[in-house]
Design an enzyme around this catalytic site. Structure first.
Site, PDB file in Angstrom:
ATOM      1  N   CYS A 132      37.463  36.971  42.688  1.00 17.78           N
ATOM      2  CA  CYS A 132      36.380  37.808  42.131  1.00 17.78           C
ATOM      3  C   CYS A 132      36.761  38.337  40.747  1.00 17.78           C
ATOM      4  O   CYS A 132      37.516  39.308  40.643  1.00 17.78           O
ATOM      5  CB  CYS A 132      36.072  38.959  43.079  1.00 17.78           C
ATOM      6  N   CYS A 135      35.659  41.943  40.059  1.00 16.48           N
ATOM      7  CA  CYS A 135      36.479  42.971  40.714  1.00 16.48           C
ATOM      8  C   CYS A 135      37.847  43.104  40.042  1.00 16.48           C
ATOM      9  O   CYS A 135      38.341  44.209  39.843  1.00 16.48           O
ATOM     10  CB  CYS A 135      36.718  42.629  42.182  1.00 16.48           C
ATOM     11  N   ASP A 136      38.478  41.992  39.711  1.00 21.15           N
ATOM     12  CA  ASP A 136      39.891  42.017  39.321  1.00 21.15           C
ATOM     13  C   ASP A 136      40.157  41.671  37.852  1.00 21.15           C
ATOM     14  O   ASP A 136      41.296  41.797  37.390  1.00 21.15           O
ATOM     15  CB  ASP A 136      40.688  41.027  40.200  1.00 21.15           C
TER      16      ASP A 136
END
Ligand code: NAP
Length: 304
Positions: A132, A135-136
């Site tokens: 992701c 997200c990261d």
């Protein structure tokens, strides 16, 4: 408590079905194991959902879907679904939070990212290996990252990561992308994105954190190591349908086979969105399914 409609999964397909079913006056619950929004909620910007000239953030769009379903009194329940017990009109959903009973069920469980399946991938997950970018990606600001895959997800997320990382290398097993042309053109024009064609990752290497990828050129068989701080894996998806037994007809990949009314092989159980066998998996097509499922579902309810 018995519901008219129980929807399993809170992505765009499930949330749209919830809006339509509630608004039509059916007592509806939506079971979701995590936050609502599905995969779309972890996409930074969605540019092809109509009505948003400049695009819209995935989390914002999904929060609007969720709030709209709430406005029509959908009941949201956090629960992990383990199985279904369907005997004619009696339909029980077995979950981590107990059993729920519905007259109809809509499966909207979507699909999850597939693993590449090579040495080091599981061990380094969360330690440089991610599925992701939204997200990261932040953790890799100014660093070198790789993206594995050649579909819409890989190319789109590579473009996103290029805004954060110093350099993004897309590693694709063929010499042409599967992704949409508009995304491919944008990626190929982005100065800090480079592409390794005809290449696969054989191993992900690092002690406590990813340090390098061992890459094989599938044509020349040459092996090289690419030093990276992170790798984002986008090699496709698999449907979240393993909780459904053999009463439910699936294709060899596990996607549910429905008819044009979105009925599954079990009467009174319907399926929408990415968990279905279909040609196009987009927010717009999941939304279309969520709206389209209502006529057949209502016909079933009226006939009970
Ligand atoms: P996908 O379209 O199935 O693409 C997967 C990619 O990974 C392909 O390029 C495939 O290569 C490659 N691949 C598969 N297995 C591999 C392996 N073991 N090793 C290396 N590479 C491997 O999956 P996706 O990109 O996640 O997209 C899923 C669906 O969501 C699609 O329907 C897509 O259109 C949709 N989507 C749309 C958008 C959008 O903005 N419109 C964004 C994201 C996703 P080959 O090409 O050689 O098969």
């Amino acid at each position: 408590m018995k519901y008219d409609v129980i929807i399993i999964g809170g992505g765009p397909g499930g949330l749209t079905a919830a809006i339509y079913a509630c608004r039509a006056g059916w007592k509806t619950a939506l079971l979701e194991r995590g936050a609502p929004g599905g995969q779309a909620a972890s996409t930074d910007i969605i540019e092809n959902y109509p009505g948003f000239v400049e695009g819209v953030s995935g989390p914002e769009l999904m929060m609007n879907f969720y709030n709209q379903a709430l406005r029509f009194n959908c009941e949201f329940i956090t629960a992990d679904v383990m199985g279904l017990e369907v005997t004619g009109p009696q339909k029980k959903i077995i979950t981590s939070q107990g059993q729920f009973e519905g007259k109809t069920i809509i499966i909207a469980t979507g699909a999850s990212h597939k693993a590449v399946g090579v040495e080091g991938e599981q061990r380094l997950r969360g330690k440089g290996i991610s599925y992701c970018a939204t997200c990261d990606g932040f953790f890799f600001r100014g660093k070198k990252v790789a993206v594995i895959g050649g579909g819409d997800s890989a190319v789109k997320e590579a473009i996103y990561l290029a805004n954060l990382a110093e350099e993004v290398t897309i590693i694709h097993r063929r010499d042409a992308f599967r992704a949409a042309k508009i995304l491919v053109d944008k990626a190929l024009q982005t100065p800090n994105i480079k592409v390794l064609w005809d290449s696969v990752v054989d191993e992900m290497i690092g002690d406590n954190h990813l340090e390098k990828l061992r890459i094989q050129n599938v044509k020349t068989k040459e092996i090289t190591d690419l030093q990276v701080n992170g790798a984002f894996l986008y090699v496709g998806t698999q449907p979240n349908t393993t909780f459904l037994d053999s009463d439910y007809t699936k294709n060899p990949q596990g996607y549910l086979i429905t008819n044009h009314k979105l009925e599954t092989s079990v009467a009174g159980v319907f399926a929408v969105g990415d968990c279905c066998q279909k040609e196009s998996r987009q927010v717009a097509t999941a939304v279309g399914d969520g709206a389209m499922v209502l006529p057949a579902l209502e016909a079933y309810l009226h006939a009970l």
